[in-house]
Enzyme design. Sequence first.
Site, PDB file in Angstrom:
ATOM      1  N   TYR A 172       0.863  -1.177   0.000  1.00 45.00           N
ATOM      2  CA  TYR A 172       0.000   0.000   0.000  1.00 45.00           C
ATOM      3  C   TYR A 172       0.902   1.230   0.000  1.00 45.00           C
ATOM      4  CZ  TYR A 172      -2.533  -3.774   2.524  1.00 45.00           C
ATOM      5  OH  TYR A 172      -3.055  -4.973   2.943  1.00 45.00           O
ATOM      6  N   ARG A 173       0.736   2.093  -0.982  1.00 45.77           N
ATOM      7  CA  ARG A 173       1.619   3.249  -1.108  1.00 45.77           C
ATOM      8  C   ARG A 173       1.542   4.154   0.128  1.00 45.77           C
ATOM      9  NH1 ARG A 173      -2.671   5.921  -4.852  1.00 45.77           N
ATOM     10  NH2 ARG A 173      -3.601   7.383  -3.391  1.00 45.77           N
ATOM     11  N   TRP A 186      -4.212   2.067   2.639  1.00 46.44           N
ATOM     12  CA  TRP A 186      -4.867   0.772   2.461  1.00 46.44           C
ATOM     13  C   TRP A 186      -6.318   1.027   2.125  1.00 46.44           C
ATOM     14  CZ3 TRP A 186      -2.219  -0.537   7.601  1.00 46.44           C
ATOM     15  CH2 TRP A 186      -2.841   0.106   8.669  1.00 46.44           C
ATOM     16  N   ASP A 283      -1.694   7.421 -10.762  1.00 49.36           N
ATOM     17  CA  ASP A 283      -1.893   6.016 -10.397  1.00 49.36           C
ATOM     18  C   ASP A 283      -1.775   5.060 -11.581  1.00 49.36           C
ATOM     19  OD1 ASP A 283      -2.600   3.884  -8.607  1.00 49.36           O
ATOM     20  OD2 ASP A 283      -3.700   5.370  -7.437  1.00 49.36           O
TER      21      ASP A 283
HETATM   22  C1  LIG Z   1       2.979  -0.962  -7.065  1.00 47.81           C
HETATM   23  C2  LIG Z   1       1.703  -1.286  -6.365  1.00 47.81           C
HETATM   24  C3  LIG Z   1       1.094  -0.327  -5.560  1.00 47.81           C
HETATM   25  C4  LIG Z   1      -0.083  -0.597  -4.890  1.00 47.81           C
HETATM   26  N1  LIG Z   1      -0.644   0.364  -4.106  1.00 47.81           N
HETATM   27  C5  LIG Z   1      -1.763   0.090  -3.397  1.00 47.81           C
HETATM   28  C6  LIG Z   1      -2.314   1.067  -2.530  1.00 47.81           C
HETATM   29  O1  LIG Z   1      -1.801   2.179  -2.405  1.00 47.81           O
HETATM   30  N2  LIG Z   1      -3.425   0.741  -1.818  1.00 47.81           N
HETATM   31  C7  LIG Z   1      -4.027  -0.484  -1.910  1.00 47.81           C
HETATM   32  O2  LIG Z   1      -5.021  -0.738  -1.218  1.00 47.81           O
HETATM   33  N3  LIG Z   1      -3.531  -1.434  -2.766  1.00 47.81           N
HETATM   34  C8  LIG Z   1      -2.413  -1.173  -3.493  1.00 47.81           C
HETATM   35  N4  LIG Z   1      -1.892  -2.119  -4.338  1.00 47.81           N
HETATM   36  C9  LIG Z   1      -2.596  -3.407  -4.495  1.00 47.81           C
HETATM   37  C10 LIG Z   1      -2.406  -4.325  -3.294  1.00 47.81           C
HETATM   38  O3  LIG Z   1      -1.048  -4.501  -3.011  1.00 47.81           O
HETATM   39  C11 LIG Z   1      -3.039  -5.684  -3.568  1.00 47.81           C
HETATM   40  O4  LIG Z   1      -4.436  -5.483  -3.732  1.00 47.81           O
HETATM   41  C12 LIG Z   1      -2.793  -6.726  -2.498  1.00 47.81           C
HETATM   42  O5  LIG Z   1      -3.334  -7.952  -2.901  1.00 47.81           O
HETATM   43  C13 LIG Z   1      -3.394  -6.346  -1.171  1.00 47.81           C
HETATM   44  O6  LIG Z   1      -3.081  -7.324  -0.225  1.00 47.81           O
HETATM   45  P1  LIG Z   1      -4.099  -7.737   0.921  1.00 47.81           P
HETATM   46  O7  LIG Z   1      -5.192  -8.542   0.268  1.00 47.81           O
HETATM   47  O8  LIG Z   1      -3.259  -8.552   1.849  1.00 47.81           O
HETATM   48  O9  LIG Z   1      -4.627  -6.493   1.536  1.00 47.81           O
HETATM   49  C14 LIG Z   1      -0.699  -1.857  -5.022  1.00 47.81           C
HETATM   50  C15 LIG Z   1      -0.103  -2.816  -5.841  1.00 47.81           C
HETATM   51  C16 LIG Z   1       1.080  -2.541  -6.509  1.00 47.81           C
HETATM   52  C17 LIG Z   1       1.707  -3.578  -7.389  1.00 47.81           C
END
Ligand SMILES: Cc1cc2nc3c(=O)[nH]c(=O)nc-3n(C[C@H](O)[C@H](O)[C@H](O)COP(=O)(O)O)c2cc1C
Length: 485
Positions: A172-173, A186, A283
Amino acid sequence: MASTDLRDFIRTLEKQGELKRIPFEVDPYLEITEFADRAVKSGGPALLFEKPRNSRVPVLINAFASMRRMELALEVDSIEDIAARIAGFLQMQKPEGFIGTMKMLPKLKELGSMFPKKVSSGPCKDVIRHKDFSLDEFPILHCWPHDGGRFITLPMVFSNNPETGKRNCGMYRMQVFDGQTTGMHWQKHKQGAEHYRRLLAQNKEGRMPVAVAIGADPATMYSAILPLPPEIDEMMFSGFIRGRPVEMVKCETSSIEVPAHSEIVLEGYVNLGELRREGPFGDHTGFYSLDDDYPVFHVECITHRKNPIYAATIVGPPPMEDFYMGKAIERIFLPLMKMQLPEVRDICMPAEGVFHNLILISIRKSYPGQARKVMHAIWGLGQAMFSKCIVVVDEDVDVQNVQEVAWKALNNIDPQRDIEFVTGPVDSLDHASRLPNFGSKMGIDATMKWQSEGFTRPWPKVIEMSPDVKTRVDDLWKRAGLHRR
Ligand SMILES: Cc1cc2nc3c(=O)[nH]c(=O)nc-3n(C[C@H](O)[C@H](O)[C@H](O)COP(=O)(O)O)c2cc1C
Ligand SMILES: [Mn+2]
């Protein structure tokens, strides 16, 4: 042998001609983005900026930004090998007799290597700083001109479920607010947000411990983005990919564990109830995501390796590095999807669809209405719920060939009859939906229509030349002096 850490991976990339060092000064304010964007769009290498302006810490970017680099990251000849290993486990049968049991032992050993291993210390503890630290020491990128600030873009964010104690790691950025404070982006549907909500329900005033690791071995970094079911530990999945356990070490200021070989670890907490404006941010949709209120992360302690390396990515108009990371997800998760949806032959998420906007899916249709059953199943399947447009085609269509899908699907539909609209949760990044996180989605049944589906007209064949004519013309073509097709 799986990469031990980020440095090991950098050596591998360099040996394979997949990395370019940039020895002169480049600015993390916009300039690194422009380099990374041009590199990924021209099939260029990963970039290691040795002298980012205003920092002594080098920046690695685009380490995952091609299928070849994804294969090197996950140590396979083809991403399909991981899918095949998963399929192997899913199809595992009870062994027959002594020989059958013996044959199963390597598989059991493989399973044993998945589980993370707790260690008492590790390289991420080379330098431990409880005070006098600042995020400004790190070359955190300001990615695009209208971004709200600098963002940590490739973090592994760790938190524990307050009810089950189980760990989660998600990417999550994090927007830098000052030297000790960042945003925590998140999104509502993600596990970090769920942990936060559970804790807030128990205790409105408290703190939620969070730890953020930046830079580790590539499989572990990659596992942070996987859409795994909530109770599956990303570190275990990384161990499965690596064939070697991930070594985890406890934080200095909380009981959260982080990969021992991380380059940089930010330890801290989120105050329950504290929100702050975050964004805008250029984004992965290719648009700026709008600013919004998100929790705030307070850094209490930074630990890092000697001479740490800062890992980053940029997202923007596709294709970018995250397209390749997502393509690998598509391949790795296909066998798991097929277990629930056995009619599925293949799926494809084209770059222009930025994952959630478009899924092409081919099925072996056996009963009326099956294409619609598949759409609804996908809308109910973890993060695939965000799929804004699902196109279902018959198994003769190669969904990896977007031109073929467009041609056949558009011929095969009567729009009013074959398009189905539903409403439900949509991706937080959708800027067109009627409300944030809630809107409509569309499924297109582009399969051949059957009588049992109420279609009584004849269905035409696709045009194809007969093979004997093709062979004859092969010769005549040469005789005519035309180039061989
Ligand atoms: C480079 C990159 C940046 C991301 N940024 C975000 C973000 O800012 N917020 C978010 O909710 N998901 C973001 N994601 C997507 C999550 O990492 C992804 O949905 C992940 O499966 C979440 O894991 P979780 O199910 O354990 O919460 C990003 C993915 C990538 C590849
Ligand atoms: Mn998770």
